[in-house]
Design a protein around this motif. Structure first.
Motif, PDB file in Angstrom:
ATOM      1  N   ILE A  74      -4.625  -2.442   3.254  1.00 33.11           N
ATOM      2  CA  ILE A  74      -4.519  -2.637   1.906  1.00 33.11           C
ATOM      3  C   ILE A  74      -5.579  -3.458   1.556  1.00 33.11           C
ATOM      4  CG2 ILE A  74      -2.975  -3.047  -0.111  1.00 33.11           C
ATOM      5  CD1 ILE A  74      -2.178  -0.834   1.904  1.00 33.11           C
TER       6      ILE A  74
ATOM      7  N   TYR B 288       1.782  -1.010  11.379  1.00 32.43           N
ATOM      8  CA  TYR B 288       0.921   0.110  10.450  1.00 32.43           C
ATOM      9  C   TYR B 288       0.593  -0.438   9.170  1.00 32.43           C
ATOM     10  CZ  TYR B 288       2.030   2.974  14.618  1.00 32.43           C
ATOM     11  OH  TYR B 288       2.325   3.384  15.992  1.00 32.43           O
ATOM     12  N   THR B 289       0.894  -1.222   8.692  1.00 34.87           N
ATOM     13  CA  THR B 289       0.418  -1.915   7.344  1.00 34.87           C
ATOM     14  C   THR B 289      -0.443  -3.083   7.631  1.00 34.87           C
ATOM     15  OG1 THR B 289       1.908  -0.409   6.065  1.00 34.87           O
ATOM     16  CG2 THR B 289       0.648  -2.314   4.927  1.00 34.87           C
TER      17      THR B 289
ATOM     18  N   ILE C 176       1.265  -5.987   0.597  1.00 38.35           N
ATOM     19  CA  ILE C 176       1.011  -6.265   1.872  1.00 38.35           C
ATOM     20  C   ILE C 176       2.284  -7.268   2.559  1.00 38.35           C
ATOM     21  CG2 ILE C 176      -0.336  -7.799   3.664  1.00 38.35           C
ATOM     22  CD1 ILE C 176      -2.653  -7.148   1.539  1.00 38.35           C
TER      23      ILE C 176
ATOM     24  N   ALA D  42       5.696  -4.961   2.860  1.00 41.92           N
ATOM     25  CA  ALA D  42       5.513  -3.606   3.613  1.00 41.92           C
ATOM     26  C   ALA D  42       6.340  -3.856   4.886  1.00 41.92           C
ATOM     27  CB  ALA D  42       4.025  -3.347   3.948  1.00 41.92           C
TER      28      ALA D  42
ATOM     29  N   GLN E 296      -2.978   1.752   7.981  1.00 41.33           N
ATOM     30  CA  GLN E 296      -3.516   1.348   6.670  1.00 41.33           C
ATOM     31  C   GLN E 296      -3.860   0.112   6.240  1.00 41.33           C
ATOM     32  OE1 GLN E 296      -0.946   2.554   3.387  1.00 41.33           O
ATOM     33  NE2 GLN E 296       0.732   1.542   4.280  1.00 41.33           N
TER      34      GLN E 296
END
Length: 321
Positions: A32, A85-86, A77, A80, A30
């Motif tokens: 952001i 994965y972020t 961010i 996380a 993902q």
């Protein structure tokens, strides 16, 4: 026998660990975006995400987390799970949250990989605005009482607010002569502009391209030294005698602490992404300058950028730290 068993177990564990590393990422990542869909960062990061998907061989899902002048998304961010994965897009606002007293988030709060793009600030007005030139706009800002004219494009103290204050100061006008109206990015500010709620959008005309093409707004100045190839009819600040340039940047970021092998996979894939012709062309066709920094280059750039921006924020009376 026991020693052999222990060694075998350790070897299996090591191989499993290595296999997990080699497999990363084995599910969607993902990305952001702390600003609204349709704005400058959103456009840049969606182009970037398409290329990154091809490089990682996994979906890269762009998620807009807006609010707080970008603070909500940037904080997400930075805090996380650092599992790779972020990732996210960072904008210049991270350089100013602390000096504005909005929080402790700074560029050091996250792992900044590199800038991925630069877009110039400008002054954009409604199509039927009485301000045909930047001279008209600046004269009105000087002659009218403070607060008569309104501008927007980001939160109070954000990058486009600094752009507005800096260009007014360069023209010998009080940096706060045009009142700032906070927004969650360029897209909602532009909607407010065409609705007549504000006088000007001081973000990038790149964000306003659809409305420019539709004849709903006009850009009367770019805060650059030279005219932009995508906007050849728009004068630069330098050619009208204003000593002020301002380019917004968007960077790729991740939470601190991502395992080194995973970070390298992400970094290398991102670097390859910025070398892809489809990504570079996608940005340049929109007037966005693609960038990928050399090691250490971004840190030097951010330091100078922060000092320059904080000087304008001080003139605006907004600094608290």
């Amino acid at each position: 026998m026991k020693n052999f068993t222990k060694a075998a177990v350790a070897a299996v564990a090591l191989l499993a660990s290595a296999g997990a590393s080699w497999a990363f990422p084995d599910r969607p990542v993902q990305l952001i975006v702390p600003w609204a869909a349709g704005g400058g960062m959103d456009s840049v990061m969606r182009i970037f995400a398409n290329g990154l998907e091809a490089e990682l061989k996994q979906p890269v899902n762009v998620i807009n987390r807006t609010g707080g002048g970008g603070l909500t998304g940037h904080t997400f961010i930075a805090t996380a799970q650092p599992d790779g994965y972020t990732i996210g897009g960072a904008s210049p606002e991270i350089s100013f949250y602390k000096s504005l007293g909005l929080g402790d988030l700074t560029p050091e709060s996250m792992d900044l990989f590199s800038r991925v793009s630069l877009i110039p600030a400008g002054i954009t007005v409604k199509a039927d605005s009485p301000y045909k030139t930047v001279a008209d706009y600046l004269k009105a800002a000087k002659d009218n009482p403070k607060g008569t004219m309104l501008a927007s494009g980001t939160g109070v103290g954000g990058s486009w607010h600094i752009a507005s204050g800096g260009i007014l100061k360069a023209a010998g006008i009080a940096p706060d002569a045009v009142k700032w109206v906070p927004s969650n990015g360029g897209a909602p500010a532009l909607q407010d502009l065409v609705a007549g709620g504000i006088t000007a959008f001081t973000g990038s005309p790149i964000e306003a391209k659809a409305m420019l093409d539709a004849g709903r707004v006009r850009t009367i100045l770019l805060m650059t030294n030279e005219r932009h190839p995508n906007f050849p009819d728009v004068p630069s600040a330098k050619e009208v005698g204003l000593d002020w340039t301002y380019e917004n940047w968007f960077a790729l970021a991740a939470p601190k602490g991502v395992p080194a092998e995973r970070r390298k996979i992400l970094f290398d894939a991102a670097q390859r992404t910025m070398q892809r012709e489809d990504v570079r062309k996608g940005m340049m066709d929109r007037g966005i300058t693609p960038v990928w920094d050399k090691p250490g280059e971004f840190e030097t750039y951010v330091k100078a950028f922060t000092e320059r921006g904080n000087a304008v924020l001080k003139d605006l009376g907004l600094t608290k730290n």
